[in-house]
Write an enzyme that holds these catalytic residues in place. Structure first.
Site, PDB file in Angstrom:
ATOM      1  N   LYS A 188      48.588  14.728  16.353  1.00 33.86           N
ATOM      2  CA  LYS A 188      47.889  15.081  17.597  1.00 33.86           C
ATOM      3  C   LYS A 188      47.538  13.813  18.383  1.00 33.86           C
ATOM      4  O   LYS A 188      47.057  12.844  17.814  1.00 33.86           O
ATOM      5  CB  LYS A 188      46.601  15.867  17.290  1.00 33.86           C
ATOM      6  CG  LYS A 188      46.867  17.253  16.697  1.00 33.86           C
ATOM      7  CD  LYS A 188      45.566  18.012  16.498  1.00 33.86           C
ATOM      8  CE  LYS A 188      45.759  19.271  15.651  1.00 33.86           C
ATOM      9  NZ  LYS A 188      46.117  20.456  16.393  1.00 33.86           N
ATOM     10  N   HIS A 246      43.036  17.106   6.855  1.00 33.16           N
ATOM     11  CA  HIS A 246      42.690  16.832   8.260  1.00 33.16           C
ATOM     12  C   HIS A 246      41.330  16.119   8.411  1.00 33.16           C
ATOM     13  O   HIS A 246      41.208  15.127   9.115  1.00 33.16           O
ATOM     14  CB  HIS A 246      42.634  18.130   9.078  1.00 33.16           C
ATOM     15  CG  HIS A 246      43.833  19.012   8.936  1.00 33.16           C
ATOM     16  ND1 HIS A 246      45.091  18.520   8.691  1.00 33.16           N
ATOM     17  CD2 HIS A 246      43.981  20.365   9.031  1.00 33.16           C
ATOM     18  CE1 HIS A 246      45.952  19.531   8.625  1.00 33.16           C
ATOM     19  NE2 HIS A 246      45.307  20.658   8.821  1.00 33.16           N
TER      20      HIS A 246
HETATM   21  C1  BG6 Z   1      46.294  24.230   9.024  1.00 31.45           C
HETATM   22  C2  BG6 Z   1      45.498  25.134   8.124  1.00 31.45           C
HETATM   23  O1  BG6 Z   1      46.552  23.015   8.395  1.00 31.45           O
HETATM   24  O2  BG6 Z   1      45.580  23.983  10.221  1.00 31.45           O
HETATM   25  C3  BG6 Z   1      45.107  26.410   8.838  1.00 31.45           C
HETATM   26  O3  BG6 Z   1      46.264  25.448   6.974  1.00 31.45           O
HETATM   27  C4  BG6 Z   1      44.469  26.104  10.174  1.00 31.45           C
HETATM   28  O4  BG6 Z   1      44.248  27.189   8.026  1.00 31.45           O
HETATM   29  C5  BG6 Z   1      45.324  25.143  10.970  1.00 31.45           C
HETATM   30  O5  BG6 Z   1      44.317  27.332  10.874  1.00 31.45           O
HETATM   31  C6  BG6 Z   1      44.663  24.739  12.266  1.00 31.45           C
HETATM   32  O6  BG6 Z   1      45.509  23.908  12.991  1.00 31.45           O
HETATM   33  P1  BG6 Z   1      45.185  23.554  14.488  1.00 31.45           P
HETATM   34  O7  BG6 Z   1      46.232  22.575  14.873  1.00 31.45           O
HETATM   35  O8  BG6 Z   1      45.236  24.826  15.262  1.00 31.45           O
HETATM   36  O9  BG6 Z   1      43.812  22.969  14.488  1.00 31.45           O
END
Ligand code: BG6
Length: 496
Positions: A188, A246
């Site tokens: 991102k 994350h």
């Molecule tokens: C993923 C998770 O890594 O990230 C999901 O497994 C989550 O549970 C998703 O919904 C969210 O991604 P983003 O990019 O929409 O924040």
């Protein structure tokens, strides 16, 4: 840079991730001219599909999910390099022979020169079967002229020990530098911008330490539930799903020291150093009931509509104790951060979708104003808005216009949308391209994965010895214990 001619073999091509993210990203890359004209895609799956069935499926997913306009000539070129190989199962030895034949044929007919990437978007339980057979098939035999890479999706293991096993398995088929672990947050723009903000400017770094920072809050809130993903999610839960990867990556980028360059090894070194200093102790005392919180959404209403509780979701075990919300209070034992708590929280079915890093500063040592003048003044805060509404907000006190000296908090905003004409690539576009280019900076290294599990293993173990997660109302900010976590320190979560 344009990726080398190559074959991308995708295991799990019929899964949600491929359909919604990976395939549209591949089309967009082709459309932007970033893939070689000979780029070829081999889908592996259990369906009885012909190559044309695969093409129809990819076309549908690209038309639905791609960001760039539909261009028939680009599509024709991409579609010509698509093949499907039917696998009765991932243990189907004969299927690996067919796969080898198809890949060899693409090398010969499309000039892909033996360059191969294997994208494993499959449950980790299948890794041993797949890696063993890929190795046996000769598909990844080292070659002086060609590269062989493996791209793996999280979860990178279930805990520290299984993450090490997984790494060992993948290490049997390619060299460590040829393993690309996908944490899509690193793809991102706003996440990459954390290092730009910190190290390309003068004004933040002098304040970015325990002398001025009171605490840091990292939030990843989602308003959605688990949808149709119970099969995956119920065995995983929030901490493993997004904190291990994350959120700890966001923490590392926010807290690390300046790297000597932006090269993968230099950035990784600093991330590892800071992850190594992360502690669960609160002022030297380890009591995980005081430094962690977990929750599970109940049935209720969200956006005015009734929603099911986690336990009623299709596919969730009746006796499930999986958390859909997790919060941690971490400390970083080094000179820069001693005494500054980092609060992390992530959850499903919360008030709204928002991911942000908020650096909350200490109060000024002295305020030469009457106390009535400052009642509407909070702490200076820098909010790195990861998504949606990507940008940065600075919260600061200002005089309210008028004859009195009255102060109020105001915001200074930088928004990507209003500032840049350039479009942000979708995270997966960037990551697939980087994997095909062999560029490592945006992929977590096994050491980082290992250190993240070092932090989480005791938490998950503590939780599994406890009862069920605490219920919380859909559309709220999570369970009461998450608020207590901060209240104990005399703080509150920001209202994002
Ligand atoms: C993923 C998770 O890594 O990230 C999901 O497994 C989550 O549970 C998703 O919904 C969210 O991604 P983003 O990019 O929409 O924040």
């Amino acid at each position: 840079r344009i990726a080398d001619p190559c074959v991308l073999v995708m295991f799990g091509i019929t899964g949600d991730l491929a359909r919604h993210k990976l395939l549209p990203a591949i089309y967009d890359l082709a459309n932007r001219g970033l893939l070689s004209p000979s780029f070829s895609l081999v889908g592996v799956g259990r369906r009885s599909w012909s190559d044309d069935d695969l093409r129809a499926y990819v076309e549908k997913s690209a038309r639905e999910g791609a960001r760039t306009p539909w261009r028939p000539a680009i599509w024709e070129q991409l579609a010509a390099g698509m093949r499907f190989v039917e696998f009765a199962s991932f243990e189907d030895d004969a299927a690996y022979d067919r796969l080898t034949a198809v890949v060899d044929d693409l090398d010969a007919t499309r000039g892909t020169r033996g360059n191969r990437a294997f994208y494993l978007s499959i449950p980790p339980g299948w890794f041993p079967a797949v890696t063993e057979r890929i190795a046996r098939s000769g598909l990844v035999e080292e070659s002086p002229e060609a590269w062989r890479r493996v791209v793996i999706e999280k979860p990178f293991g279930h805990d520290r020990a299984s993450a090490r096993e997984l790494d060992e398995l993948v290490g049997r088929i390619v060299r460590p530098d040829d393993v690309f672990r996908v944490d899509h947050y690193l793809g991102k723009e706003t996440v990459q911008n954390i290092l730009a903000l910190r190290f390309a400017n003068t004004m933040f770094e002098p304040l970015w330490n325990q002398r001025y920072v009171d605490h840091v809050q990292i939030t990843m809130a989602e308003d959605i539930g688990i949808g149709t993903r119970a099969g995956y999610y119920d065995t995983i839960g929030s901490a493993r799903d997004v904190i291990q990867n994350h959120l700890l990556q966001l923490l590392a980028l926010t807290a690390m020291e300046e790297p000597t360059s932006m090269e993968a090894a230099a950035v990784r070194l600093e991330k590892e150093k800071v992850l190594n200093c992360v502690r669960l102790e609160r002022d030297g005392v380890l009591d995980l009931d005081l430094t962690t919180a977990r929750g599970r959404y109940d049935a209720g209403f969200q956006g005015g509509l009734p929603v099911r509780g986690y336990l009623e979701e299709d596919g969730v075990a009746a006796d499930s104790r999986t958390e859909t919300f997790a919060a941690l209070r971490l400390e970083i034992a080094n000179r820069r951060w001693a005494g500054v708590p980092f609060y992390l929280r992530a959850g499903k079915r919360l008030t709204r979708r928002v991911t942000e890093v908020a650096v909350v500063f200490k109060q000024p040592p002295f305020l030469p104003f009457e106390s009535a003048a400052t009642t509407a003044v909070g702490a200076n805060t820098i909010v790195l808005r990861i998504q949606p509404d990507e940008g940065i907000t600075l919260r600061l006190a200002s005089k309210v216009p008028g004859t009195q000296m009255e102060l109020r908090d105001v915001s200074m905003d930088f928004g990507y949308g209003a500032t840049f004409n350039e479009e942000s690539p979708e995270a997966y576009e960037r990551l697939i391209l980087d994997a095909l280019l062999g560029d490592a900076p945006l992929f977590p290294h096994q050491r980082e994965v290992d250190l993240s599990w070092r932090i989480l293993d005791p938490v998950i173990e503590h939780w599994s010895a406890g009862g069920s997660p605490e219920g919380y109302r859909p559309g709220s900010w999570g369970p009461a214990s998450a608020h207590e976590l901060l209240a104990r320190d005399g703080r509150t979560w920001r209202r994002s």
